[in-house]
Design a protein around this motif. Structure first.
Motif, PDB file in Angstrom:
ATOM      1  N   THR A 144       0.826  -1.210   0.000  1.00  0.00           N
ATOM      2  CA  THR A 144       0.000   0.000   0.000  1.00  0.00           C
ATOM      3  C   THR A 144       0.858   1.256   0.000  1.00  0.00           C
ATOM      4  OG1 THR A 144      -1.746  -1.187   1.174  1.00  0.00           O
ATOM      5  CG2 THR A 144      -1.833   1.218   1.220  1.00  0.00           C
ATOM      6  N   LEU A 178      -5.270  -9.737  -0.966  1.00  0.00           N
ATOM      7  CA  LEU A 178      -6.551  -9.419  -0.326  1.00  0.00           C
ATOM      8  C   LEU A 178      -7.625 -10.455  -0.665  1.00  0.00           C
ATOM      9  CD1 LEU A 178      -6.687  -5.539  -0.812  1.00  0.00           C
ATOM     10  CD2 LEU A 178      -6.417  -6.771   1.330  1.00  0.00           C
ATOM     11  N   GLU A 190     -11.427  -7.375   6.713  1.00  0.00           N
ATOM     12  CA  GLU A 190     -12.141  -6.126   7.002  1.00  0.00           C
ATOM     13  C   GLU A 190     -11.290  -5.171   7.834  1.00  0.00           C
ATOM     14  OE1 GLU A 190     -15.896  -6.972   8.793  1.00  0.00           O
ATOM     15  OE2 GLU A 190     -16.934  -6.881   6.863  1.00  0.00           O
ATOM     16  N   CYS A 193      -8.573  -3.537   5.511  1.00  0.00           N
ATOM     17  CA  CYS A 193      -9.150  -2.517   4.618  1.00  0.00           C
ATOM     18  C   CYS A 193      -9.531  -1.254   5.388  1.00  0.00           C
ATOM     19  CB  CYS A 193     -10.360  -3.088   3.893  1.00  0.00           C
ATOM     20  SG  CYS A 193      -9.967  -4.375   2.699  1.00  0.00           S
ATOM     21  N   ILE A 198      -8.303   1.089   2.359  1.00  0.00           N
ATOM     22  CA  ILE A 198      -8.354   0.449   1.046  1.00  0.00           C
ATOM     23  C   ILE A 198      -9.808   0.168   0.683  1.00  0.00           C
ATOM     24  CG2 ILE A 198      -7.650  -1.558  -0.306  1.00  0.00           C
ATOM     25  CD1 ILE A 198      -5.260  -1.848   1.563  1.00  0.00           C
ATOM     26  N   THR A 199     -10.190   0.517  -0.520  1.00  0.00           N
ATOM     27  CA  THR A 199     -11.526   0.201  -1.033  1.00  0.00           C
ATOM     28  C   THR A 199     -11.403  -1.020  -1.929  1.00  0.00           C
ATOM     29  OG1 THR A 199     -12.112   2.553  -0.967  1.00  0.00           O
ATOM     30  CG2 THR A 199     -13.518   1.096  -2.278  1.00  0.00           C
ATOM     31  N   TYR A 200     -11.868  -2.149  -1.451  1.00  0.00           N
ATOM     32  CA  TYR A 200     -11.733  -3.399  -2.198  1.00  0.00           C
ATOM     33  C   TYR A 200     -12.867  -3.513  -3.208  1.00  0.00           C
ATOM     34  CZ  TYR A 200     -11.268  -8.378  -3.195  1.00  0.00           C
ATOM     35  OH  TYR A 200     -11.117  -9.587  -3.819  1.00  0.00           O
TER      36      TYR A 200
END
Length: 251
Positions: A144, A178, A190, A193, A198-200
Motif C-alpha cells: 500500500t 486481499l 475487514e 481494509c 483500502i476500497t476493495y
C-alpha cells in the motif's frame, strides 16, 4: 500590336505602385514618433519600390502554465519535529539540544527515510504481534505504501512508463493477497481494509465466451505444457543417472 498593349498596362501598374509607395513613405516621414525599426523598414521599402513590411512581433511575455494540483501526499501527516526511525529509540536523542534534534528529525530527512517511517506506522496498525513481519496483512501494508508513492510520483511525471508498470504490478499483487485473505479470514480482511483505507472492488466475473476455437487452443496449450514437463523430467532423470555413474566410477 498586342505586345505594345501588354507593355503599356505593365508600365501603368508599376507607376501606380510607385505612387502608392511614395505616399506611404511621405506619411511615415511626417510622423516623428514612429519607431526606428518601422522607419528602417519603410526606407527599405521605398528604396525597393514596394510596400513597407513591419518587423514581426515577438511574444516574449507568455502566460505561465498552470500546474495540476495533485492529491494530498501520504507523508503530509508526519510532523517535521518527529525523530527518524533509527534515532527514535535512543534516549540521548530526546535530551540533546535543538540543533542536534533538528538534524535527527524528519525536517532534514530524505524521502526514503520518510517512507520507511510511514511503512512502519502502517505495519504497526495491522501486524498480528510485535515480531510479525511476513504475514499477509504486513505485506498488504508494505504494498500500500509503495502504490501510494508511485501514484504521487506519476501525478508529477505522467510519462514515466517504468514506474507506472511497477505500480500496476504492485496493485495486482495486493489484489491477490486481499482476495486470499478474504477467503481465509474475513475479519482480518475487514480490519486491514479499514485500517489502511483500502476500497476493495470485487473482481469481474468470467465473461469470455468459450468458443470451440478457444477450447481447442486451450487443450493444445495444456498438451504442449504436459509434453514439455515430461521432457524436463526425463532430462533430470538422465542427469541423475549420469552423476551416479560418474560417482561409482570414481570410487
Amino acid at each position: 500590336m498586342l505586345a505594345n498593349i501588354v507593355l503599356r498596362t505593365v508600365l501603368k501598374s508599376s507607376a501606380g505602385i510607385l505612387r502608392e509607395s511614395g505616399a506611404v513613405c511621405s506619411v511615415l516621414s511626417a510622423k516623428p514618433w514612429t519607431s526606428n525599426s518601422a522607419l528602417l523598414g519603410a526606407r527599405v521599402g521605398c528604396a525597393a519600390g514596394s510596400f513597407a513590411v513591419l518587423p514581426p512581433v515577438r511574444h516574449y511575455a507568455r502566460a505561465a502554465k498552470k500546474r495540476r494540483e495533485g492529491s494530498e501526499s501520504q507523508l503530509s501527516d508526519l510532523p517535521p519535529t518527529m525523530l527518524k526511525m533509527d534515532y527514535a529509540a535512543v534516549p540521548l536523542a530526546q535530551t540533546t539540544d535543538d540543533i542536534v534534534k533538528r538534524l535527527l528529525s524528519l525536517e532534514l530527512a530524505n524521502h526514503s527515510e520518510k517512507l520507511r517511517l510511514k511503512t512502519e506506522q502502517l505495519i504497526a496498525k495491522v501486524q498480528r504481534d510485535k515480531n510479525d513481519r511476513n504475514s499477509v496483512e504486513v505485506r498488504v501494508a508494505i504494498l500500500t505504501v509503495k502504490i501510494r508513492n508511485f501514484r504521487e510520483h506519476l501525478q508529477k511525471h505522467q510519462k514515466d512508463k517504468a514506474n507506472k508498470r511497477r505500480m500496476l504490478m504492485a496493485i495486482d499483487r495486493r489484489k491477490k493477497l486481499l482476495k486470499n485473505l478474504r477467503l481465509v479470514n474475513y475479519d482480518a480482511f475487514e480490519t486491514v481494509c479499514k485500517q489502511l483505507g483500502i476500497t476493495y472492488t470485487f473482481p469481474p466475473e468470467y465473461y469470455r465466451r468459450a468458443t470451440r476455437r478457444w477450447l481447442a487452443k486451450k487443450a493444445f496449450c495444456i498438451k504442449v505444457f504436459n509434453e514439455v514437463q515430461k521432457q524436463k523430467k526425463e532430462e533430470r532423470l538422465m542427469m541423475k543417472k549420469s552423476l551416479a555413474s560418474t560417482d561409482t566410477g570414481s570410487h
